[in-house]
Design a protein around this motif. Structure first.
Motif, mmCIF file in Angstrom:
data_model
loop_
_atom_site.group_PDB
_atom_site.id
_atom_site.type_symbol
_atom_site.label_atom_id
_atom_site.label_comp_id
_atom_site.label_asym_id
_atom_site.label_seq_id
_atom_site.Cartn_x
_atom_site.Cartn_y
_atom_site.Cartn_z
ATOM 1 N N PRO A 70 0.838 -1.203 0.000
ATOM 2 C CA PRO A 70 0.000 0.000 0.000
ATOM 3 C C PRO A 70 0.872 1.252 0.000
ATOM 4 C CG PRO A 70 -0.726 -1.573 1.675
ATOM 5 C CD PRO A 70 0.608 -2.046 1.180
ATOM 6 N N HIS A 71 0.588 2.170 -0.925
ATOM 7 C CA HIS A 71 1.406 3.371 -1.007
ATOM 8 C C HIS A 71 0.630 4.454 -1.737
ATOM 9 C CE1 HIS A 71 2.083 1.313 -4.837
ATOM 10 N NE2 HIS A 71 2.339 2.489 -5.356
ATOM 11 N N GLU A 72 1.042 5.689 -1.543
ATOM 12 C CA GLU A 72 0.450 6.820 -2.253
ATOM 13 C C GLU A 72 1.579 7.669 -2.820
ATOM 14 O OE1 GLU A 72 -2.278 9.063 0.045
ATOM 15 O OE2 GLU A 72 -3.514 7.341 0.632
ATOM 16 N N ASN A 73 1.594 7.777 -4.149
ATOM 17 C CA ASN A 73 2.567 8.638 -4.815
ATOM 18 C C ASN A 73 1.850 9.890 -5.302
ATOM 19 O OD1 ASN A 73 4.812 6.827 -4.643
ATOM 20 N ND2 ASN A 73 3.889 5.604 -6.275
ATOM 21 N N ASP A 74 2.340 11.038 -4.886
ATOM 22 C CA ASP A 74 1.718 12.291 -5.319
ATOM 23 C C ASP A 74 1.811 12.447 -6.838
ATOM 24 O OD1 ASP A 74 1.070 12.983 -2.719
ATOM 25 O OD2 ASP A 74 2.968 14.042 -2.391
ATOM 26 N N VAL A 75 2.935 12.023 -7.390
ATOM 27 C CA VAL A 75 3.128 12.035 -8.838
ATOM 28 C C VAL A 75 3.099 10.597 -9.329
ATOM 29 C CG1 VAL A 75 4.704 12.625 -10.720
ATOM 30 C CG2 VAL A 75 4.491 14.158 -8.749
ATOM 31 N N PRO A 76 2.237 10.251 -10.290
ATOM 32 C CA PRO A 76 2.161 8.866 -10.771
ATOM 33 C C PRO A 76 3.513 8.371 -11.276
ATOM 34 C CG PRO A 76 0.284 10.118 -11.560
ATOM 35 C CD PRO A 76 1.216 11.106 -10.927
#
Length: 377
Positions: free
Chosen positions: A192-198
């Protein structure tokens, strides 16, 4: 049952075979199964001097070609190394390269041979501009399939589309069975992760057949439209300098990272968002299954085994080969809609777990191998 998995490249080399065979070994170690691997070390060059003959064609008709001469010499070297190193008998040999299969059958004619064709060397050479279609090298390499058909008890390949391709070269195409590669599900752990820039990733050998020039042009279109992204290119090859130059010319060099060859990209693949590879041809496309098991959204071309792994709009997106505008539009869809991207990735993960896991592949192979189990008196 004593099994030999005959490879050509050492197991640490990139590619579908190395993604599967070394990890199969532990699944076969039991009182019932004894599996070993064999390959030609890189240091073995110009050792073999045996006269080479095939039963279905005369290779000397193409002997003026340096490519054919190199192939034949490699076959001689594999024969030499096999005779030098293998002393004990096996109940069954499963070969994963034409040279490996032909050499094993020549040295051990009484041992049943299962031959898997994982990819098309001649097609890759044509797409990479190394040989000409219908030239002597193409005809030589195509003739090997019929020789393999004669010498093997069973021919396998990794996708239905590639089986259809091989069918044009053999006498009994209906006998070619399809067994997709399997991948050790324990190696791939979605994170699980969130990248602000794809974060876009591709993993391949840097050669024209992989279509990375199309990918760079598509990414240039994304930048023109104002979309933020980073493209990570993992792999090396003779096309790297040209691709780096193209990235600079298109004004996307700052958004593009060239890593070179990396031994275990699956260790950090789960931290990216989108896997994209616009191949011009692909027998199976192992890296798509690996990316799916890492729970990435998939974007690929509607060719070969890629189109058998991806159902467009369900577990990934398919675009026509050579169409950088269509590729850019597909990437735009998954870049701008994180929820849609996740839905595609989750569906890809579900399919890969059920169809391309190592557990599934091993179970299917065990059923096949048992058909050739020696009869105990």
């Amino acid at each position: 049952m004593r099994l030999l998995q005959a490879l050509f490249f050492p197991p640490e080399q990139p590619g579908g075979v190395s993604s599967m065979i070394p990890y199969m070994q532990e699944r076969f170690q039991s009182s019932r199964w004894d599996m070993e691997m064999f390959w030609l070390p890189k240091r073995i060059r110009n050792k073999g001097h045996e006269d080479i003959r095939f039963e279905t064609f005369d290779w000397t008709e193409y002997g003026d070609s340096p490519t054919v001469q190199k192939y034949i010499q490699t076959y001689r070297d594999y024969l030499w190394w096999t005779k030098l190193r293998i002393q004990k008998p096996y109940d069954l040999i499963h070969a994963h390269h034409p040279i490996a299969g032909l050499a094993m059958k020549q040295v051990f004619p009484e041992v049943p041979l299962i031959q898997t064709i994982h990819s098309s060397y001649e097609k890759e050479l044509i797409l990479n501009g190394k040989i000409k279609a219908d030239g002597p090298e193409h005809r030589f390499l195509g003739s090997l399939y019929r020789e393999l058909e004669l010498k093997s008890e069973r021919m396998l390949t990794v996708s239905r589309s590639f089986a259809d391709y091989l069918g044009a070269y053999v006498d009994h195409p209906e006998r070619i069975a399809v067994t997709p590669n399997g991948f050790d599900e324990k190696r791939f752990k979605p994170v699980p992760h969130e990248n602000d820039v794809p974060q876009l990733i591709t993993v391949c050998r840097l050669v024209p057949a992989k279509g990375l020039d199309i990918l760079l042009k598509a990414c240039a279109e994304l930048k023109k439209k104002g979309f933020d992204y980073v493209l990570h290119i993992i792999g090396d090859g003779p096309y790297r300098t040209e691709l780096e130059t193209l990235a600079k010319q298109l004004g996307i060099y700052n958004e593009t990272i060239f890593y070179g060859y990396t031994l275990h990209p699956e260790e950090f693949m789960p931290f990216f968002d989108i896997f994209v590879l616009p191949s011009r041809a692909e027998a199976f496309g192992s890296v798509f299954a690996e990316a799916a098991l890492s729970c990435l959204a998939l974007v690929g071309t509607d060719v070969g085994g890629i189109a058998e792994q991806i159902e467009d709009g369900v577990n990934g997106l398919l675009v026509p080969p050579e169409d950088y505008m269509a590729l850019g539009e597909a990437l735009e869809k998954v870049i701008t809609d994180p929820l849609y991207r996740y839905e595609l990735a989750r569906s890809a993960w579900d399919k890969a777990k059920s169809h391309y896991s190592l557990t599934h592949a091993v179970n299917e192979l065990k059923k096949l191998y048992l058909q050739y189990s020696p009869v105990k008196e």
